[in-house]
Design a protein around this motif. Structure first.
Motif, PDB file in Angstrom:
ATOM      1  N   GLN A  46      -6.589 -10.684   7.435  1.00 47.92           N
ATOM      2  CA  GLN A  46      -7.262 -11.042   6.331  1.00 47.92           C
ATOM      3  C   GLN A  46      -7.525  -9.625   5.792  1.00 47.92           C
ATOM      4  OE1 GLN A  46     -10.372 -13.499   7.264  1.00 47.92           O
ATOM      5  NE2 GLN A  46      -9.396 -15.349   7.026  1.00 47.92           N
ATOM      6  N   LYS A  47      -7.798  -8.439   6.778  1.00 43.53           N
ATOM      7  CA  LYS A  47      -8.398  -7.130   6.297  1.00 43.53           C
ATOM      8  C   LYS A  47      -7.255  -6.377   5.909  1.00 43.53           C
ATOM      9  CE  LYS A  47     -12.622  -6.684   8.976  1.00 43.53           C
ATOM     10  NZ  LYS A  47     -13.186  -5.846  10.228  1.00 43.53           N
ATOM     11  N   SER A  48      -6.086  -6.690   6.405  1.00 37.61           N
ATOM     12  CA  SER A  48      -4.992  -5.713   6.035  1.00 37.61           C
ATOM     13  C   SER A  48      -4.091  -5.993   4.826  1.00 37.61           C
ATOM     14  CB  SER A  48      -4.189  -5.313   7.089  1.00 37.61           C
ATOM     15  OG  SER A  48      -3.426  -6.613   7.288  1.00 37.61           O
ATOM     16  N   VAL A  49      -4.777  -6.682   3.781  1.00 35.37           N
ATOM     17  CA  VAL A  49      -4.210  -7.119   2.844  1.00 35.37           C
ATOM     18  C   VAL A  49      -3.908  -5.794   1.781  1.00 35.37           C
ATOM     19  CG1 VAL A  49      -4.068  -8.602   0.558  1.00 35.37           C
ATOM     20  CG2 VAL A  49      -5.020  -9.459   2.909  1.00 35.37           C
ATOM     21  N   GLY A  50      -2.612  -5.628   1.216  1.00 32.57           N
ATOM     22  CA  GLY A  50      -2.184  -4.662   0.425  1.00 32.57           C
ATOM     23  C   GLY A  50      -1.455  -3.470   1.080  1.00 32.57           C
TER      24      GLY A  50
END
Length: 108
Positions: A46-50
């Protein structure tokens, strides 16, 4: 003949049940350590989007910027140059001398 085919069918059915049970067990962790591991992986996803760094410190961001600048200098990048795009190549047709058919024949 009938017995061997019947036994083969039973073995295949038992194998499919084992595979189904294994897949069901893999989807839900029974061990608390495994569950914690899965939770952390989902949180990281979820945190590593993009494609950005997850929770970077200012020192890590500075080091990343320094390394990227060094790569730009080494490989010809710079301001306004997109180093992530594929380069475009332009091949020009070479200029060839016309063959002179009237020239004297070559000596053998």
């Amino acid at each position: 003949m009938l017995t061997s085919s019947l036994l083969g069918g039973l073995r295949a059915a038992r194998a499919s049940v084992v595979v189904t049970r294994s897949l069901a067990a893999a989807q839900k962790a029974t061990d608390p350590i495994q569950q914690l591991f899965l939770d952390k992986i989902r949180e990281y996803k979820q945190k590593s989007v993009g494609g950005k760094l997850v929770d970077p410190s200012p020192a890590i961001e500075k080091e990343l910027k320094t390394e990227l600048e060094k790569l730009e200098r080494q490989f010809g990048g710079g301001s306004g140059v997109d180093m992530t795009s594929f380069p475009s190549f332009k091949f020009e047709e070479p200029k060839l001398d016309p063959i002179d058919e009237q020239a004297a024949p070559a000596k053998k």
